[in-house]
Enzyme design. Structure first.
Site: not given
Lengths: 507, 533
Positions: A240, A270, A294, A314, A348-349, A366
């Site tokens: 990304q 959050h 993040d 993530d 990879d989730a 998320d």
């Protein structure tokens, strides 16, 4: 006489350009420092101070230069062009690392300052026999200050928004060198042997041009208009494009041009993603966070002493590294990613969830909004089916599920898809000013979970008040227009709903 | 002075330009690899130039061939507790037309790459799919397939009028003539799908052997699909292109050569949902190579690759085979009670030269498959990257995005496989071209076609592997499916040699291959029972 006047005019134009460039480098350093380290008053104050002081040192050193003044002047010009030109590129590369940033920043700032400081005294000495002293001093300082004014107006109004910090510094480096080259050409008679000097400046010139050519910022020019704030940092990982922008006192993070959070109100998002689920869960010892590189959701999770272990999955290492190392961003996530309770996995989730055997008490999902088919897979019934492997019988899951106001069909499609797999699902939403009305879902495999009994409370939250029922009311304009299909791998209806919903908004 | 400076400047500038250009050019350098079916070893069959056998082995049964029909035969043998058999395959990998390969980034097919939802009345196949968890259950009388194997969305897109659109039918809905013909065609196919003959069987069924034998419809095999479409007044070029594309895709030949019966069969033989337009299909990154892996467990320790059976001697009480082991460069003599020949007829003609069959009726078009690794996916207008990406009026059949079934996020590099059937005037000539034309020629053929949709594809190209398949699938040409030659080729020799290859079905589909292998074993074992009595 005419020749003399021309000579004087040219050197004064050089002063003017030099002054503009010099101030630009200072402003770039100040802006970068305040973006990265925060507290812009302090950062600008320090950078201006350091720069001025370095200029003083430069002026002092100028007395040691005795011969070949014009040649030295041109050399200094080229050197400033190189140092100033590459400074912001260097600082940007160091941005992610964080630790050495300050050292390098002040080193470059000092070096530029010293060089710029040498310019005016040398120039005055070059001109002292050719111009009347009274006039010389007046002219030089007039042009110096006009140049400074021009720079300070151009910088925020034109340069940062149009060119960006990196390109601005390279472009001004090039201008510095062009001035040098012009001087070489015009004073070739006085300079005599100009070959090496020309060669040096052309090498420096080509170097900076190549840097400019390969500078991503230039290529991304068209994207610049997408953001409201000015771009502080931009980094493209294999997965990304991460863009950090600044607007006033706040920062915004964009992933692939979609706003991920704005520091002014991310707490609303959050807190509502994390505290409802933490409140309803039977236990919160083991927490799984999917996405959320993040570290802001993790920050909220780590507020509970009961939490013993957090796994964050993530995909993007570039993202988690940025938020684990950059001091500016670590201040926002309270160093959550480097907390000893945290385990950060860059995988990879979907694959991770499919293979994971560890059971968690709480899962927080998320993921980005389903803007493409590959993200859409993470919202399919098969994903939710696979997730069961990571859940105990009484575990509770919370998930961000896009805006029920902007994308009601997408929002309720996710809700319907989860409902096809889990017996207990509850939709809720909250207003986040920078996002608008935002939606979440809570779900559990435990039929006794009613999402009514709060088992633990976190004090001192800025927003969430544990009146969960008050978030679960949806007015007519947040309900879907028609019956919705379940999102499956072989239909990917969610991506289509999402696209339709958003295109309606654009109309 | 000035001139000298000018020259210096120009020189510097040109050095800079060369440096810049070389940076760009490195991106255009990529790895080219050419592979293919083993046509040399195949051709040795013709000259029978093999060493004299030096070893002897004895088995109850021998299966010759290593494609789907051979492996299905092995499965059928194991299912009936017959363990005493071996399988010989000429190639270095199993799978035949369903073989597959892999690189660092993805598996990819070297042939067939999907199976549509199956006919549940093909019971043994349904059982196999259940065993392999491809069918996970049943709901409302329909099979539920494993979500990872059902082709994910978006399934197909077509490049037409300078952009990609979803789906591969080039139906222009705004053009009444075009839309009308597409609708009429689709509704006629729907009728045929449920139509049954006087014998109560579907007119068009899969396996083909289940189809009705009503003479009325068999006449459809006597004309080309193109002629039939003309008769029915299907003349819109878009519809003709579409039907031609479908025939090329499944049969390797276009509508002017494929029989009307076969052409219609393509659209009507799958009965899983008689009234739905939506074709559910199953696919894997390695294509039908996945099914080969499922079947290969039945030949564990029994499968001998790079083994060429070059002579078959049918005796009274046994069959004697001469087998060349390419790895050890020796020949063996194998004694078997019975054998199953799951080899195509273009091989059988050399193994059994005494059979009186017109082998010329069996047509196989040559194919090239090219697997490309791309550093980035070239952007293009319209619908997003799909599993199948077809170019309207392209030379080839488009390309498959091999990582489509991955559950992961898009990740560089991307791997795609491009397909092209060489359907020129003369198949033999086309086959010769395949071997004779240079690697460079084929590389350009592939890239030229792809460049019509992705002009900048070369910029992102990391490697390209071209796989040449001299004999692709069997083509159901006019007057072939119900011909005497085909029936003759299927007949066992005494009670010793049984035939199982898919070309005996006349159409090359996984279902047919599975059917042929299973059927041949049944036939062979039933024969034995008769003998035992």
């Amino acid at each position: 006489m005419a020749n003399k006047r021309r000579f004087q005019f040219l050197l004064l134009m050089a002063v003017f350009t030099i002054a503009t460039c010099g101030l630009i480098y200072e402003l770039i350093a100040g802006a970068l420092a305040s973006y990265l380290l925060g507290d812009s008053v302090r950062q600008f104050s320090y950078t201006i101070g350091t720069y001025m002081f370095a200029m003083g040192i430069g002026s002092y050193f100028s007395k040691f230069i005795e011969k070949k003044l014009l040649k030295r002047f041109v050399e200094i010009e080229i050197l400033i062009g190189i140092v100033g030109g590459i400074s912001s590129t260097l600082l940007f590369l160091l941005f992610q690392q964080g630790s050495y940033f300050q050292v390098v920043l002040y080193f470059l700032l000092g070096l530029t300052g010293i060089l710029v400081g040498m310019e005016i005294p040398i120039l005055m000495r070059i001109l002292k026999d050719k111009v009347e002293f009274r006039q010389l001093v007046a002219n030089i300082f007039t042009f110096d200050y006009i140049g400074a004014l021009l720079a300070s107006i151009l910088f925020p109004v034109v340069l940062v928004p149009k060119l960006g910090l990196i390109s601005t510094s390279i472009v001004f480096g090039i201008i510095n060198i062009v001035v040098g080259l012009l001087l070489i050409y015009l004073f070739r008679k006085e300079l005599k042997d100009t070959f090496i000097l020309t060669f040096k400046s052309i090498v420096a010139f080509s170097g900076l041009c190549i840097l400019l050519f390969f500078n991503k910022e230039v290529l991304d020019y068209s994207e610049r208009n997408l953001y409201n704030g000015s771009i502080v940092y931009s980094h493209t990982t294999p997965y990304q494009k991460i863009v950090l922008t600044n607007q006033g006192a706040d920062f915004q993070l964009y992933l692939n041009n979609n706003l991920q959070f704005d520091t002014k109100d991310e707490y609303r998002y959050h807190e509502c993603l994390v505290h409802p689920v933490m409140g309803f869960a039977a236990s919160v010892e083991k927490v799984l966070i999917l996405g959320g590189g993040d570290g802001l959701a993790a920050r909220e999770v780590l507020k509970y002493d009961e939490v013993k272990f957090v796994t964050l999955v993530d995909l993007d290492e570039g993202m988690t590294q940025l938020f684990a190392k950059n001091p500016r961003l670590m201040a926002y996530n309270k160093q959550s990613l480097t907390n000893p309770k945290m385990e950060v996995i860059n995988q990879d989730a979907f694959l991770w969830v499919k293979n994971n055997k560890t059971k968690y008490d709480v899962v927080i999902i998320d993921f980005p909004d389903p803007t493409n088919y590959s993200i859409g897979k993470l919202y399919t019934n098969y994903f939710y089916e696979c997730l069961k492997q990571s859940l105990k019988s009484e575990s509770v899951v919370s998930i961000q599920t896009t805006s029920p106001f902007t994308a009601p069909n997408a929002y309720w499609c996710i809700n319907a898809t989860i409902s096809a797999i889990y017996p207990e699902v509850r939709a809720y939403h909250v207003y986040v000013p920078s996002f608008g009305e935002w939606g979440f879902n809570l779900f559990s495999n435990d039929p006794k979970q009613s999402f009514r009994y709060v088992k633990r409370r976190m004090d001192n939250l800025k927003f969430y008040d544990y009146q969960f029922e008050s978030y679960t009311d949806f007015k007519k304009d947040m309900l879907p227009a028609s019956e919705l299909e379940i999102n499956r791998l072989d239909n990917q209806v969610l991506v289509r709903y999402f696209e339709e919903d958003w295109s309606k908004l654009r109309e | 002075m000035r001139r000298r400076q000018f020259i210096r400047l120009t020189m510097l500038a040109s050095v800079g330009m060369i440096l810049l250009k070389s940076c760009r050019d490195t991106a255009l350098r990529f790895v080219l690899k050419i592979t293919g079916t083993n046509h040399l070893l195949g051709h040795r069959l013709w000259t029978k130039d093999f060493p004299v056998p030096t070893e002897k082995e004895r088995y109850k049964f021998v299966i010759i061939g290593g494609g789907v029909s051979a492996l299905s035969a092995a499965r059928a043998l194991i299912k009936t507790n017959e363990e005493d058999f071996v399988l010989f395959e000429l190639e270095g990998i199993a799978g035949g037309n369903s073989s597959s390969g892999s690189n660092n980034y993805s598996a990819y097919p070297l042939g067939a790459h999907y199976v549509p939802a199956i006919n549940l009345h093909h019971k043994e196949l349904a059982v196999f799919f259940e065993e392999e968890n491809i069918i996970t259950g049943y709901q409302d009388g329909k099979a539920v397939y494993h979500p990872e194997y059902v082709c994910h969305s978006p399934q197909e897109r077509l490049f037409i009028d300078y952009q990609w659109v979803e789906g591969i039918e080039p139906n222009n809905r705004l053009d009444d003539d075009c839309n009308g013909q597409f609708l009429r065609f689709s509704s006629q196919m729907k009728d045929y799908r449920s139509a049954k003959g006087t014998d109560g069987r579907f007119i068009f069924d899969l396996p083909l052997a289940y189809s009705s034998t009503d003479a009325d419809y068999l006449t459809l095999d006597k004309l080309s699909m193109k002629d039939w479409m003309e008769q029915e007044e299907y003349i819109h070029p878009n519809l003709l292109w579409y039907v031609n594309y479908c025939c090329m895709d499944d049969y390797g030949q276009g509508i002017d050569r494929v029989s009307a019966w076969a052409g219609i069969h393509y659209f009507t033989s799958r009965k899983h949902d008689l009234y739905s337009e939506h074709q559910e299909l199953l696919t894997w990154p390695e294509g039908n190579g996945f099914l080969i892996k499922c079947l290969e467990k039945y030949v564990k320790g029994k499968q001998f690759l790079q083994h060429v059976v070059y002579n078959i001697d049918v005796q009274k009480d046994k069959v004697v085979l001469n087998v060349f082991d390419e790895r050890r460069n020796i020949s063996k003599q194998i004694y078997a009670e019975r054998i199953i020949l799951a080899t195509p007829q273009y091989i059988n003609r050399y193994l059994l030269p005494d059979r009186k069959i017109n082998y010329g009726k069996f047509c196989y078009s040559p194919w090239i498959l090219a697997t490309l690794v791309l550093e980035r996916f070239p952007l293009s207008e319209g619908a997003e990257l799909s599993w199948e990406n077809v170019i309207f009026q392209g030379k080839g059949l488009g390309y498959i995005y091999n990582q489509h079934q991955n559950l992961t996020q898009y990740e560089s590099p991307f791997v795609i496989t491009y397909y092209r059937a060489l359907d020129g005037g003369n198949l033999k000539e086309e086959r010769k071209k395949l071997q004779r034309y240079s690697d460079e020629y084929w590389k350009n053929e592939v890239l030229e076609d792809l460049k019509t949709v992705h002009p900048e594809i070369e910029k992102y190209l990391v490697s390209i592997e071209i796989f040449k398949r001299g004999h692709g699938m069997i083509s159901p040409s006019i007057n072939f499916l119900f011909s005497e030659d085909k029936k003759e080729a299927l007949k066992p020799i005494g009670d010793k040699v049984f035939f199982a290859h898919t070309d005996l079905s006349g159409i090359s589909l996984f279902e047919e291959a599975f059917y042929q292998g299973t059927r041949a074993v049944e036939q062979m074992l039933n024969d034995e029972k008769i003998l035992d009595i």
